[in-house]
Design a protein around this motif. Structure first.
Motif, PDB file in Angstrom:
ATOM      1  N   SER A 101       1.982  -9.806  -2.607  1.00  0.00           N
ATOM      2  CA  SER A 101       0.743  -9.650  -2.902  1.00  0.00           C
ATOM      3  C   SER A 101       0.179 -11.271  -3.144  1.00  0.00           C
ATOM      4  O   SER A 101       0.802 -11.974  -3.600  1.00  0.00           O
ATOM      5  N   ASN A 150      -2.707   0.909  10.309  1.00  0.00           N
ATOM      6  CA  ASN A 150      -2.362  -0.560   9.665  1.00  0.00           C
ATOM      7  C   ASN A 150      -2.673  -1.529  10.732  1.00  0.00           C
ATOM      8  O   ASN A 150      -1.854  -1.913  11.569  1.00  0.00           O
ATOM      9  N   PRO A 197       0.944  -1.331   0.040  1.00  0.00           N
ATOM     10  CA  PRO A 197      -0.155  -0.106  -0.014  1.00  0.00           C
ATOM     11  C   PRO A 197       1.009   1.461   0.053  1.00  0.00           C
ATOM     12  O   PRO A 197       0.294   2.376  -0.720  1.00  0.00           O
ATOM     13  N   PHE A 198       1.888   1.352   0.716  1.00  0.00           N
ATOM     14  CA  PHE A 198       2.923   2.480   0.759  1.00  0.00           C
ATOM     15  C   PHE A 198       4.325   2.015   0.381  1.00  0.00           C
ATOM     16  O   PHE A 198       5.254   1.865   1.250  1.00  0.00           O
TER      17      PHE A 198
END
Ligand SMILES: CC(C)(COP(=O)(O)OP(=O)(O)OC[C@H]1O[C@@H](n2cnc3c(N)ncnc32)[C@H](O)[C@@H]1OP(=O)(O)O)[C@@H](O)C(=O)NCCC(=O)NCCS
Length: 149
Positions: free
Chosen positions: A70, A105, A22-23
Protein backbone atom coordinates in the motif's frame (compact mmCIF):
# COMPACT_ATOMS: atom_id res chain seq x y z
CA UNK A 1 16.37 -3.11 -4.99
CA UNK A 2 16.76 -6.83 -4.86
CA UNK A 3 14.59 -9.90 -5.45
CA UNK A 4 14.80 -12.92 -3.20
CA UNK A 5 12.89 -16.04 -2.26
CA UNK A 6 10.36 -15.64 0.56
CA UNK A 7 9.78 -18.30 3.17
CA UNK A 8 7.38 -18.91 6.03
CA UNK A 9 9.37 -16.55 8.27
CA UNK A 10 8.14 -13.72 6.02
CA UNK A 11 4.46 -14.54 6.61
CA UNK A 12 3.75 -11.51 8.83
CA UNK A 13 5.31 -9.12 6.29
CA UNK A 14 3.39 -10.78 3.46
CA UNK A 15 0.17 -10.43 5.45
CA UNK A 16 0.80 -6.72 6.01
CA UNK A 17 1.05 -6.25 2.22
CA UNK A 18 -1.78 -8.66 1.38
CA UNK A 19 -4.25 -7.13 3.85
CA UNK A 20 -4.18 -3.82 2.00
CA UNK A 21 -4.88 -5.45 -1.39
CA UNK A 22 -8.39 -5.04 -2.85
CA UNK A 23 -8.92 -8.82 -2.79
CA UNK A 24 -6.57 -10.28 -0.16
CA UNK A 25 -5.55 -13.93 -0.29
CA UNK A 26 -5.57 -14.23 3.50
CA UNK A 27 -3.28 -15.97 5.96
CA UNK A 28 -4.17 -19.58 5.13
CA UNK A 29 -3.50 -19.11 1.44
CA UNK A 30 -0.19 -17.22 1.91
CA UNK A 31 0.94 -19.69 4.53
CA UNK A 32 0.38 -22.58 2.13
CA UNK A 33 1.93 -20.72 -0.78
CA UNK A 34 5.07 -19.76 1.16
CA UNK A 35 5.47 -23.44 2.03
CA UNK A 36 4.62 -25.04 -1.33
CA UNK A 37 5.17 -22.50 -4.12
CA UNK A 38 7.95 -20.26 -5.36
CA UNK A 39 7.31 -16.95 -3.59
CA UNK A 40 9.57 -14.05 -4.47
CA UNK A 41 9.76 -10.65 -2.83
CA UNK A 42 11.10 -7.29 -3.96
CA UNK A 43 13.14 -5.57 -1.25
CA UNK A 44 14.10 -1.91 -0.98
CA UNK A 45 16.78 -2.17 1.65
CA UNK A 46 15.10 -3.80 4.66
CA UNK A 47 11.60 -3.02 3.36
CA UNK A 48 9.59 -5.63 1.53
CA UNK A 49 7.69 -3.61 -1.11
CA UNK A 50 6.12 -6.28 -3.34
CA UNK A 51 5.37 -10.00 -3.15
CA UNK A 52 4.62 -12.67 -5.72
CA UNK A 53 3.78 -16.35 -5.93
CA UNK A 54 4.60 -18.67 -8.84
CA UNK A 55 3.96 -22.37 -9.36
CA UNK A 56 5.64 -24.59 -11.91
CA UNK A 57 4.04 -27.70 -13.43
CA UNK A 58 6.34 -29.37 -15.95
CA UNK A 59 7.37 -26.45 -18.18
CA UNK A 60 4.37 -24.24 -17.45
CA UNK A 61 4.74 -21.47 -14.95
CA UNK A 62 1.67 -19.89 -13.31
CA UNK A 63 1.74 -16.47 -11.73
CA UNK A 64 -0.64 -16.98 -8.81
CA UNK A 65 -0.36 -13.55 -7.21
CA UNK A 66 1.52 -10.25 -7.39
CA UNK A 67 0.91 -7.51 -4.84
CA UNK A 68 2.64 -4.17 -4.28
CA UNK A 69 2.57 -2.67 -0.77
CA UNK A 70 0.00 0.00 0.00
CA UNK A 71 1.31 3.46 -0.92
CA UNK A 72 4.04 2.02 -3.18
CA UNK A 73 1.94 1.56 -6.35
CA UNK A 74 2.80 3.26 -9.64
CA UNK A 75 6.56 3.37 -8.93
CA UNK A 76 7.56 0.46 -11.14
CA UNK A 77 7.77 -2.11 -8.33
CA UNK A 78 5.07 -4.34 -9.85
CA UNK A 79 6.89 -4.44 -13.18
CA UNK A 80 10.26 -4.95 -11.47
CA UNK A 81 9.04 -7.96 -9.50
CA UNK A 82 7.12 -9.43 -12.44
CA UNK A 83 10.14 -9.21 -14.77
CA UNK A 84 12.66 -10.14 -12.08
CA UNK A 85 10.47 -13.01 -10.89
CA UNK A 86 10.05 -14.40 -14.41
CA UNK A 87 13.79 -14.09 -14.95
CA UNK A 88 14.51 -15.80 -11.62
CA UNK A 89 12.11 -18.64 -12.50
CA UNK A 90 13.71 -19.03 -15.93
CA UNK A 91 16.48 -21.10 -14.33
CA UNK A 92 13.86 -23.84 -13.83
CA UNK A 93 13.20 -23.94 -17.57
CA UNK A 94 9.55 -22.91 -18.11
CA UNK A 95 8.46 -22.37 -21.72
CA UNK A 96 5.47 -20.18 -20.90
CA UNK A 97 3.73 -18.37 -18.11
CA UNK A 98 -0.03 -18.28 -17.59
CA UNK A 99 -2.18 -16.22 -15.23
CA UNK A 100 -5.74 -15.18 -14.48
CA UNK A 101 -6.73 -11.63 -13.64
CA UNK A 102 -10.01 -9.93 -12.77
CA UNK A 103 -11.56 -8.27 -15.80
CA UNK A 104 -11.90 -5.02 -13.82
CA UNK A 105 -8.19 -4.96 -12.88
CA UNK A 106 -7.05 -2.59 -15.61
CA UNK A 107 -3.76 -1.78 -13.86
CA UNK A 108 -2.64 -5.41 -13.68
CA UNK A 109 -3.88 -6.16 -17.21
CA UNK A 110 -1.94 -3.14 -18.49
CA UNK A 111 1.18 -4.29 -16.67
CA UNK A 112 0.94 -7.86 -18.02
CA UNK A 113 0.29 -6.66 -21.58
CA UNK A 114 3.23 -4.25 -21.38
CA UNK A 115 5.73 -7.07 -20.75
CA UNK A 116 4.40 -9.36 -23.49
CA UNK A 117 1.38 -11.23 -22.13
CA UNK A 118 -1.53 -11.75 -24.52
CA UNK A 119 -5.17 -12.32 -23.60
CA UNK A 120 -6.28 -15.87 -24.46
CA UNK A 121 -9.87 -15.92 -23.26
CA UNK A 122 -12.38 -15.35 -20.51
CA UNK A 123 -13.46 -17.60 -17.63
CA UNK A 124 -17.02 -16.47 -16.98
CA UNK A 125 -18.07 -15.57 -13.42
CA UNK A 126 -14.83 -16.93 -11.98
CA UNK A 127 -14.22 -14.52 -9.10
CA UNK A 128 -16.62 -13.56 -6.29
CA UNK A 129 -17.42 -9.83 -6.37
CA UNK A 130 -19.57 -8.53 -3.54
CA UNK A 131 -22.94 -10.18 -4.01
CA UNK A 132 -22.17 -11.22 -7.61
CA UNK A 133 -19.36 -12.66 -9.69
CA UNK A 134 -16.69 -11.30 -12.03
CA UNK A 135 -15.05 -12.77 -15.14
CA UNK A 136 -11.38 -13.81 -15.17
CA UNK A 137 -9.21 -12.86 -18.13
CA UNK A 138 -6.78 -15.66 -19.05
CA UNK A 139 -3.37 -14.40 -20.17
CA UNK A 140 -0.12 -16.05 -21.21
CA UNK A 141 3.36 -15.22 -22.46
CA UNK A 142 6.00 -17.42 -24.09
CA UNK A 143 9.25 -17.65 -22.14
CA UNK A 144 11.89 -16.46 -22.22
CA UNK A 145 10.39 -13.02 -22.86
CA UNK A 146 11.44 -11.30 -26.10
CA UNK A 147 13.43 -8.66 -24.23
CA UNK A 148 15.81 -11.29 -22.83
CA UNK A 149 16.53 -13.07 -26.13
C1 LIG B 1 -1.18 -4.62 -10.22
C2 LIG B 1 -0.01 -4.09 -9.39
C3 LIG B 1 0.87 -5.26 -8.96
C4 LIG B 1 0.82 -3.14 -10.30
O1 LIG B 1 1.99 -2.73 -9.58
P1 LIG B 1 2.56 -1.23 -9.69
O2 LIG B 1 3.86 -1.22 -8.98
O3 LIG B 1 1.52 -0.28 -9.25
O4 LIG B 1 2.77 -1.10 -11.26
P2 LIG B 1 4.01 -0.39 -11.98
O5 LIG B 1 4.28 0.92 -11.33
O6 LIG B 1 5.13 -1.36 -12.09
O7 LIG B 1 3.36 -0.10 -13.39
C5 LIG B 1 3.46 -1.06 -14.40
C6 LIG B 1 2.33 -0.88 -15.42
O8 LIG B 1 1.06 -1.08 -14.79
C7 LIG B 1 0.12 -0.25 -15.45
N1 LIG B 1 -0.36 0.75 -14.49
C8 LIG B 1 0.23 1.15 -13.31
N2 LIG B 1 -0.54 2.04 -12.68
C9 LIG B 1 -1.62 2.22 -13.48
C10 LIG B 1 -2.82 3.01 -13.37
N3 LIG B 1 -3.05 3.79 -12.31
N4 LIG B 1 -3.75 2.91 -14.37
C11 LIG B 1 -3.54 2.10 -15.45
N5 LIG B 1 -2.43 1.32 -15.59
C12 LIG B 1 -1.50 1.40 -14.64
C13 LIG B 1 0.83 0.42 -16.58
O9 LIG B 1 0.78 -0.43 -17.72
C14 LIG B 1 2.24 0.50 -16.02
O10 LIG B 1 3.19 0.64 -17.03
P3 LIG B 1 3.76 2.12 -17.39
O11 LIG B 1 4.26 2.70 -16.11
O12 LIG B 1 4.84 1.83 -18.39
O13 LIG B 1 2.58 2.86 -17.95
C15 LIG B 1 -0.48 -3.28 -8.15
O14 LIG B 1 -1.37 -2.28 -8.58
C16 LIG B 1 -1.17 -4.12 -7.08
O15 LIG B 1 -0.54 -4.62 -6.15
N6 LIG B 1 -2.52 -4.26 -7.19
C17 LIG B 1 -3.30 -5.01 -6.16
C18 LIG B 1 -3.07 -6.50 -6.28
C19 LIG B 1 -3.42 -7.01 -7.67
O16 LIG B 1 -4.46 -6.67 -8.23
N7 LIG B 1 -2.52 -7.85 -8.23
C20 LIG B 1 -2.73 -8.50 -9.50
C21 LIG B 1 -3.25 -9.89 -9.25
S1 LIG B 1 -3.52 -10.75 -10.81
Amino acid sequence: MNIDLLSHRHLARCMAIDEAAPFPWGKTHWSRSLRDDHCLGLWRGADLVAISAFTLVFDELSLMNLVVASGEGGRGYGRALLLGGLEWMQQLGPSRCILEVRESNVVARGLYRSVGFGEDGIRKNYYPLGAGREDAVLMSAPLPLDEWK
